[in-house]
Motif scaffolding. Structure first.
Motif, PDB file in Angstrom:
ATOM      1  N   LYS A  12      36.596  44.046  47.006  1.00  0.00           N
ATOM      2  CA  LYS A  12      37.729  44.897  46.783  1.00  0.00           C
ATOM      3  C   LYS A  12      38.111  44.957  45.182  1.00  0.00           C
ATOM      4  N   THR A  13      38.055  43.784  44.582  1.00  0.00           N
ATOM      5  CA  THR A  13      38.589  43.575  43.202  1.00  0.00           C
ATOM      6  C   THR A  13      37.567  44.209  42.407  1.00  0.00           C
ATOM      7  N   GLY A  14      36.232  44.361  42.562  1.00  0.00           N
ATOM      8  CA  GLY A  14      35.463  45.350  41.888  1.00  0.00           C
ATOM      9  C   GLY A  14      35.669  46.771  42.104  1.00  0.00           C
ATOM     10  N   LEU A  15      35.962  46.965  43.086  1.00  0.00           N
ATOM     11  CA  LEU A  15      36.113  48.342  43.473  1.00  0.00           C
ATOM     12  C   LEU A  15      37.536  49.124  43.079  1.00  0.00           C
ATOM     13  N   PHE A  16      38.533  48.382  42.622  1.00  0.00           N
ATOM     14  CA  PHE A  16      39.621  48.831  42.292  1.00  0.00           C
ATOM     15  C   PHE A  16      40.170  48.227  40.786  1.00  0.00           C
ATOM     16  N   ALA A  17      39.683  47.271  40.171  1.00  0.00           N
ATOM     17  CA  ALA A  17      40.131  46.782  39.020  1.00  0.00           C
ATOM     18  C   ALA A  17      39.055  47.501  37.873  1.00  0.00           C
ATOM     19  N   VAL A  18      39.794  48.602  37.613  1.00  0.00           N
ATOM     20  CA  VAL A  18      39.222  49.508  36.461  1.00  0.00           C
ATOM     21  C   VAL A  18      39.837  49.107  35.309  1.00  0.00           C
ATOM     22  N   GLY A  19      38.907  48.663  34.287  1.00  0.00           N
ATOM     23  CA  GLY A  19      39.473  48.535  32.890  1.00  0.00           C
ATOM     24  C   GLY A  19      38.871  47.377  32.282  1.00  0.00           C
ATOM     25  N   GLY A  20      38.044  46.566  33.004  1.00  0.00           N
ATOM     26  CA  GLY A  20      37.664  45.428  32.215  1.00  0.00           C
ATOM     27  C   GLY A  20      38.109  44.018  33.140  1.00  0.00           C
ATOM     28  N   GLY A  21      37.883  42.852  32.319  1.00  0.00           N
ATOM     29  CA  GLY A  21      37.937  41.545  32.966  1.00  0.00           C
ATOM     30  C   GLY A  21      39.443  41.280  33.191  1.00  0.00           C
ATOM     31  N   LEU A  22      40.401  41.675  31.999  1.00  0.00           N
ATOM     32  CA  LEU A  22      41.542  41.540  32.378  1.00  0.00           C
ATOM     33  C   LEU A  22      42.449  42.277  33.605  1.00  0.00           C
ATOM     34  N   ALA A  23      41.454  43.302  33.835  1.00  0.00           N
ATOM     35  CA  ALA A  23      42.219  44.316  35.118  1.00  0.00           C
ATOM     36  C   ALA A  23      41.919  43.460  36.280  1.00  0.00           C
ATOM     37  N   THR A  24      41.196  42.448  36.297  1.00  0.00           N
ATOM     38  CA  THR A  24      40.852  41.528  37.586  1.00  0.00           C
ATOM     39  C   THR A  24      42.025  40.674  37.868  1.00  0.00           C
ATOM     40  N   LEU A  25      42.696  40.225  36.837  1.00  0.00           N
ATOM     41  CA  LEU A  25      43.654  39.418  37.008  1.00  0.00           C
ATOM     42  C   LEU A  25      44.585  39.332  38.179  1.00  0.00           C
ATOM     43  N   PRO A  26      45.306  40.659  38.268  1.00  0.00           N
ATOM     44  CA  PRO A  26      46.245  40.646  39.523  1.00  0.00           C
ATOM     45  C   PRO A  26      45.570  40.547  40.690  1.00  0.00           C
ATOM     46  N   PHE A  27      44.154  40.953  40.809  1.00  0.00           N
ATOM     47  CA  PHE A  27      43.666  40.510  42.074  1.00  0.00           C
ATOM     48  C   PHE A  27      43.233  39.059  42.293  1.00  0.00           C
ATOM     49  N   ILE A  28      43.081  38.764  41.135  1.00  0.00           N
ATOM     50  CA  ILE A  28      42.750  37.168  41.422  1.00  0.00           C
ATOM     51  C   ILE A  28      43.875  36.076  41.718  1.00  0.00           C
ATOM     52  N   TYR A  29      45.241  36.680  40.915  1.00  0.00           N
ATOM     53  CA  TYR A  29      46.539  36.153  41.456  1.00  0.00           C
ATOM     54  C   TYR A  29      46.769  36.304  42.932  1.00  0.00           C
ATOM     55  N   ASP A  30      46.581  37.651  43.401  1.00  0.00           N
ATOM     56  CA  ASP A  30      46.597  37.796  44.828  1.00  0.00           C
ATOM     57  C   ASP A  30      45.835  36.778  45.753  1.00  0.00           C
ATOM     58  N   ILE A  31      44.308  36.875  45.360  1.00  0.00           N
ATOM     59  CA  ILE A  31      43.783  35.866  45.944  1.00  0.00           C
ATOM     60  C   ILE A  31      44.378  34.395  45.865  1.00  0.00           C
ATOM     61  N   ALA A  32      44.736  33.962  44.928  1.00  0.00           N
ATOM     62  CA  ALA A  32      45.527  32.607  45.024  1.00  0.00           C
ATOM     63  C   ALA A  32      46.473  32.480  45.568  1.00  0.00           C
ATOM     64  N   VAL A  33      47.186  33.406  45.872  1.00  0.00           N
ATOM     65  CA  VAL A  33      48.350  33.510  46.813  1.00  0.00           C
ATOM     66  C   VAL A  33      47.949  33.398  48.349  1.00  0.00           C
ATOM     67  N   ARG A  34      46.923  34.139  48.672  1.00  0.00           N
ATOM     68  CA  ARG A  34      46.715  34.127  49.973  1.00  0.00           C
ATOM     69  C   ARG A  34      45.494  33.207  50.398  1.00  0.00           C
ATOM     70  N   TYR A  35      44.859  32.670  49.510  1.00  0.00           N
ATOM     71  CA  TYR A  35      43.623  31.541  49.876  1.00  0.00           C
ATOM     72  C   TYR A  35      44.056  30.379  48.695  1.00  0.00           C
ATOM     73  N   PRO A  36      44.955  29.607  48.860  1.00  0.00           N
ATOM     74  CA  PRO A  36      45.521  28.771  47.909  1.00  0.00           C
ATOM     75  C   PRO A  36      44.429  27.608  47.983  1.00  0.00           C
ATOM     76  N   GLU A  37      43.481  27.306  49.050  1.00  0.00           N
ATOM     77  CA  GLU A  37      42.489  26.337  49.042  1.00  0.00           C
ATOM     78  C   GLU A  37      41.291  26.637  48.238  1.00  0.00           C
ATOM     79  N   TRP A  38      41.300  27.964  47.766  1.00  0.00           N
ATOM     80  CA  TRP A  38      40.185  28.420  47.055  1.00  0.00           C
ATOM     81  C   TRP A  38      40.610  28.130  45.796  1.00  0.00           C
ATOM     82  N   ILE A  39      41.758  28.668  45.213  1.00  0.00           N
ATOM     83  CA  ILE A  39      42.109  28.872  43.676  1.00  0.00           C
ATOM     84  C   ILE A  39      43.578  28.491  43.737  1.00  0.00           C
ATOM     85  N   ASN A  40      43.933  27.744  42.616  1.00  0.00           N
ATOM     86  CA  ASN A  40      45.591  27.768  42.210  1.00  0.00           C
ATOM     87  C   ASN A  40      45.871  28.339  41.057  1.00  0.00           C
TER      88      ASN A  40
END
Length: 99
Positions: A12-40
């Motif tokens: 999902k991140t690769g599909l919708f994060a258009v614009g490079g690496g920094l465009a993935t940050l909102p998706f990474i933050y969302d993953i951190a909120v939904r899966y706190p055992e993965w990353i904080n």
């Protein structure tokens, strides 16, 4: 199951994060909120620092880091492949359309 979930989230991140690496940050933050055992949130700041200082695309480095810390080497492969597959599909589709 963790491998499939990693693949799905980063697909999902690769599909919708258009614009490079920094465009993935909102998706990474969302993953951190939904899966706190993965990353904080502290891990995200470390990921940004490491991803900026190592060679390669920032988004791929962050996916690899998240997958590795979550599920080891196979988790890193799953997350990285999940992030890259949407771009590969788009490239293959557009190269077929050009022929």
């Amino acid at each position: 199951m963790t491998y499939l979930l990693l693949f799905y989230e980063f697909f999902k991140t690769g599909l919708f994060a258009v614009g490079g690496g920094l465009a993935t940050l909102p998706f990474i933050y969302d993953i951190a909120v939904r899966y706190p055992e993965w990353i904080n949130m502290n891990d995200i700041s470390n990921m940004i620092a490491v991803s900026e200082s190592t060679p390669g695309p920032m988004g791929v480095n962050m996916a690899t880091f998240t997958g590795f810390t979550t599920a080891g080497v196979f988790g890193a492969l799953s997350a990285t492949i999940g992030l890259v597959v949407p771009s590969v599909i788009c490239l293959l589709y557009t190269s077929d359309a050009a022929d």
